[in-house]
Design a protein around this motif. Sequence first.
Motif, PDB file in Angstrom:
ATOM      1  N   TRP A   9       0.752  -1.021   0.102  1.00  0.00           N
ATOM      2  CA  TRP A   9       0.036  -0.088  -0.539  1.00  0.00           C
ATOM      3  C   TRP A   9       0.817   1.238   0.467  1.00  0.00           C
ATOM      4  CZ3 TRP A   9      -3.906   2.053  -1.583  1.00  0.00           C
ATOM      5  CH2 TRP A   9      -5.277   2.736  -1.319  1.00  0.00           C
ATOM      6  N   ARG A  10       1.617   1.385   0.649  1.00  0.00           N
ATOM      7  CA  ARG A  10       2.612   2.110   0.676  1.00  0.00           C
ATOM      8  C   ARG A  10       3.791   2.497  -0.618  1.00  0.00           C
ATOM      9  NH1 ARG A  10       3.828   1.803   6.120  1.00  0.00           N
ATOM     10  NH2 ARG A  10       5.293  -0.241   6.001  1.00  0.00           N
ATOM     11  N   ARG A  11       4.003   1.353  -0.987  1.00  0.00           N
ATOM     12  CA  ARG A  11       4.770   1.979  -3.207  1.00  0.00           C
ATOM     13  C   ARG A  11       3.216   2.350  -3.417  1.00  0.00           C
ATOM     14  NH1 ARG A  11       4.758  -2.869  -6.686  1.00  0.00           N
ATOM     15  NH2 ARG A  11       3.464  -4.004  -4.975  1.00  0.00           N
ATOM     16  N   LEU A  12       2.060   2.063  -3.605  1.00  0.00           N
ATOM     17  CA  LEU A  12       0.706   2.577  -4.706  1.00  0.00           C
ATOM     18  C   LEU A  12       0.527   4.037  -4.432  1.00  0.00           C
ATOM     19  CD1 LEU A  12      -2.054  -0.168  -3.775  1.00  0.00           C
ATOM     20  CD2 LEU A  12      -1.279   0.652  -6.313  1.00  0.00           C
ATOM     21  N   LEU A  13       0.685   4.498  -2.669  1.00  0.00           N
ATOM     22  CA  LEU A  13       0.545   5.580  -2.204  1.00  0.00           C
ATOM     23  C   LEU A  13       1.852   6.615  -3.230  1.00  0.00           C
ATOM     24  CD1 LEU A  13      -0.302   5.559   1.363  1.00  0.00           C
ATOM     25  CD2 LEU A  13      -1.547   6.417  -1.032  1.00  0.00           C
ATOM     26  N   ARG A  14       2.671   6.288  -2.952  1.00  0.00           N
ATOM     27  CA  ARG A  14       4.167   6.907  -4.342  1.00  0.00           C
ATOM     28  C   ARG A  14       3.557   7.161  -5.758  1.00  0.00           C
ATOM     29  NH1 ARG A  14       7.407   3.299  -0.493  1.00  0.00           N
ATOM     30  NH2 ARG A  14       7.747   2.401  -2.239  1.00  0.00           N
ATOM     31  N   ARG A  15       2.662   6.042  -6.105  1.00  0.00           N
ATOM     32  CA  ARG A  15       1.827   6.002  -7.843  1.00  0.00           C
ATOM     33  C   ARG A  15       3.574   5.509  -8.465  1.00  0.00           C
ATOM     34  NH1 ARG A  15      -1.550  11.487  -7.664  1.00  0.00           N
ATOM     35  NH2 ARG A  15      -3.635  10.174  -5.877  1.00  0.00           N
ATOM     36  N   PRO A  16       2.371   5.718  -9.492  1.00  0.00           N
ATOM     37  CA  PRO A  16       3.151   4.478 -10.868  1.00  0.00           C
ATOM     38  C   PRO A  16       5.278   5.049 -10.829  1.00  0.00           C
ATOM     39  CG  PRO A  16       2.089   6.261 -12.013  1.00  0.00           C
ATOM     40  CD  PRO A  16       1.727   6.331 -10.093  1.00  0.00           C
ATOM     41  N   PRO A  17       5.256   4.434 -11.891  1.00  0.00           N
ATOM     42  CA  PRO A  17       5.903   3.312 -11.964  1.00  0.00           C
ATOM     43  C   PRO A  17       4.813   2.406 -10.887  1.00  0.00           C
ATOM     44  CG  PRO A  17       8.050   3.990 -12.396  1.00  0.00           C
ATOM     45  CD  PRO A  17       7.022   4.730 -11.789  1.00  0.00           C
ATOM     46  N   LEU A  29      -3.320   4.447 -11.533  1.00  0.00           N
ATOM     47  CA  LEU A  29      -2.522   5.336 -11.146  1.00  0.00           C
ATOM     48  C   LEU A  29      -1.136   4.956 -12.472  1.00  0.00           C
ATOM     49  CD1 LEU A  29      -1.688   4.063  -7.098  1.00  0.00           C
ATOM     50  CD2 LEU A  29      -2.651   5.918  -8.416  1.00  0.00           C
ATOM     51  N   ALA A  30      -1.836   4.143 -12.872  1.00  0.00           N
ATOM     52  CA  ALA A  30      -0.654   3.839 -14.509  1.00  0.00           C
ATOM     53  C   ALA A  30      -0.924   5.696 -15.362  1.00  0.00           C
ATOM     54  CB  ALA A  30      -1.593   2.986 -14.955  1.00  0.00           C
ATOM     55  N   ALA A  31      -2.568   5.430 -15.203  1.00  0.00           N
ATOM     56  CA  ALA A  31      -3.393   7.109 -15.981  1.00  0.00           C
ATOM     57  C   ALA A  31      -2.528   8.203 -15.379  1.00  0.00           C
ATOM     58  CB  ALA A  31      -4.810   6.851 -15.596  1.00  0.00           C
ATOM     59  N   ASP A  32      -2.986   9.181 -16.635  1.00  0.00           N
ATOM     60  CA  ASP A  32      -2.235  10.551 -16.008  1.00  0.00           C
ATOM     61  C   ASP A  32      -3.671  11.207 -15.445  1.00  0.00           C
ATOM     62  OD1 ASP A  32      -0.846  12.510 -16.328  1.00  0.00           O
ATOM     63  OD2 ASP A  32      -2.154  13.315 -17.544  1.00  0.00           O
ATOM     64  N   ALA A  33      -5.102  10.542 -15.844  1.00  0.00           N
ATOM     65  CA  ALA A  33      -5.764  11.551 -14.574  1.00  0.00           C
ATOM     66  C   ALA A  33      -7.139  10.608 -15.032  1.00  0.00           C
ATOM     67  CB  ALA A  33      -6.764  12.567 -16.213  1.00  0.00           C
ATOM     68  N   PHE A  34      -7.881  10.076 -14.697  1.00  0.00           N
ATOM     69  CA  PHE A  34      -8.634   9.203 -14.421  1.00  0.00           C
ATOM     70  C   PHE A  34     -10.712  10.028 -14.871  1.00  0.00           C
ATOM     71  CE2 PHE A  34      -7.081   7.978 -10.946  1.00  0.00           C
ATOM     72  CZ  PHE A  34      -8.557   8.056  -9.918  1.00  0.00           C
ATOM     73  N   GLU A  96      -4.038   4.022   4.948  1.00  0.00           N
ATOM     74  CA  GLU A  96      -3.161   5.697   5.160  1.00  0.00           C
ATOM     75  C   GLU A  96      -2.905   6.257   3.274  1.00  0.00           C
ATOM     76  OE1 GLU A  96       1.520   5.097   5.575  1.00  0.00           O
ATOM     77  OE2 GLU A  96       1.144   3.136   6.433  1.00  0.00           O
ATOM     78  N   GLY A  97      -3.141   7.611   3.927  1.00  0.00           N
ATOM     79  CA  GLY A  97      -3.365   8.927   2.574  1.00  0.00           C
ATOM     80  C   GLY A  97      -4.068   9.551   2.325  1.00  0.00           C
ATOM     81  N   PRO A  98      -4.015  10.644   1.962  1.00  0.00           N
ATOM     82  CA  PRO A  98      -4.710  11.898   1.856  1.00  0.00           C
ATOM     83  C   PRO A  98      -6.102  11.674   1.681  1.00  0.00           C
ATOM     84  CG  PRO A  98      -3.173  11.540  -0.091  1.00  0.00           C
ATOM     85  CD  PRO A  98      -3.247  10.389   0.605  1.00  0.00           C
ATOM     86  N   SER A  99      -6.700  12.785   1.927  1.00  0.00           N
ATOM     87  CA  SER A  99      -8.429  13.099   1.549  1.00  0.00           C
ATOM     88  C   SER A  99      -7.944  13.848  -0.026  1.00  0.00           C
ATOM     89  CB  SER A  99      -9.568  13.592   2.912  1.00  0.00           C
ATOM     90  OG  SER A  99      -8.989  12.144   3.798  1.00  0.00           O
ATOM     91  N   PRO A 100      -9.267  13.583  -0.549  1.00  0.00           N
ATOM     92  CA  PRO A 100      -9.173  13.958  -1.978  1.00  0.00           C
ATOM     93  C   PRO A 100     -10.295  15.710  -1.411  1.00  0.00           C
ATOM     94  CG  PRO A 100     -10.812  12.141  -1.616  1.00  0.00           C
ATOM     95  CD  PRO A 100      -9.681  12.490  -0.763  1.00  0.00           C
ATOM     96  N   VAL A 101      -9.677  16.223  -2.518  1.00  0.00           N
ATOM     97  CA  VAL A 101     -11.100  17.219  -2.094  1.00  0.00           C
ATOM     98  C   VAL A 101     -12.866  16.222  -2.582  1.00  0.00           C
ATOM     99  CG1 VAL A 101     -11.539  19.442  -3.745  1.00  0.00           C
ATOM    100  CG2 VAL A 101      -8.982  18.701  -3.449  1.00  0.00           C
TER     101      VAL A 101
END
Length: 241
Positions: A9-17, A29-34, A96-101
């Motif tokens: 999960w910590r690895r995921l939060l660091r995002r791609p690749p 996470l591989a997508a620039d936007a979704f 773990e992780g931030p809350s989105p807007v």
Amino acid sequence: MEELTPETWRRLLRRPPACADVPLYGPLLAADAFALGRLAQSLDGYIALPDGRSQWISGPEDIAHTHRVRALSDAVVVGAGTVRADDPQLTTRLCEGPSPVRVVLDPGLSLSPTHRVFDGTVPTLVVAAETAPATARIGAAEVLRIPGTRNALDLAALRAALRARGLRRLFVEGGGKTVARFLAAGVLDRLHVTVAPMLMGGGIPAFPLPPIDSLGEAPRYAWAVHPIGRDILLDIALGPG
Ligand SMILES: NC(=O)c1ccc[n+]([C@@H]2O[C@H](COP(=O)([O-])OP(=O)(O)OC[C@H]3O[C@@H](n4cnc5c(N)ncnc54)[C@H](OP(=O)(O)O)[C@@H]3O)[C@@H](O)[C@H]2O)c1
């Protein structure tokens, strides 16, 4: 669903690749936007009882999943009906992780400022039609006006307006009308539909879309199926056409 160790999960939060190999979260996470739509429904296709109660249809593993997707998103989007019925916080609390807007679609600015999404603990936008009353804020939330009508906000314009604010990863968390309208407008890239092994017999439908004349017109999708606790999660990439 894949087992998520704290390290994964910590690895995921660091995002791609680094996360591309995790089946359910890697594509996000591989997508620039979704724009990812999400609903939890019964076997017979309902997301809430007729009076609006929906807690809970899916199990705790699916609820934890929604918090994970919040943590991986820049913004979480809901319709006014969900705020009225559930008074949700829409924050990341179960991982773990931030809350989105928080982004609330309230085209006529009809919601009470006492709802928890307007408490100022997380940046929040209320999306209104340009014709809505001239109000700059609801509670601590900023009003964002976009083109479209009171009944049909222009969702492509919304996506562009959010992108202009750096909100590129959108989690459209419900309810049914909101997800269906994003789907019909062609501005969703992906769907996560969790199906719980229960029958409700009636209620608020998952996808209130206009009826079609023949089965040949029905869009059909490929899906990846993930067991999630006692439920299944259907991960659907919405390709062009
Ligand atoms: N099981 C689940 O996964 C799940 C998830 C979330 C919510 N829920 C449940 O679902 C129910 C609410 O769902 P719902 O389908 O009735 O309502 P909803 O989608 O939460 O909200 C619909 C309302 O949002 C506004 N809206 C959304 N998209 C719009 C657009 N493109 N243009 C203009 N206005 C737009 C409109 O507000 P106005 O009414 O002001 O016109 C519309 O009536 C609640 O009972 C909640 O508990 C279940």
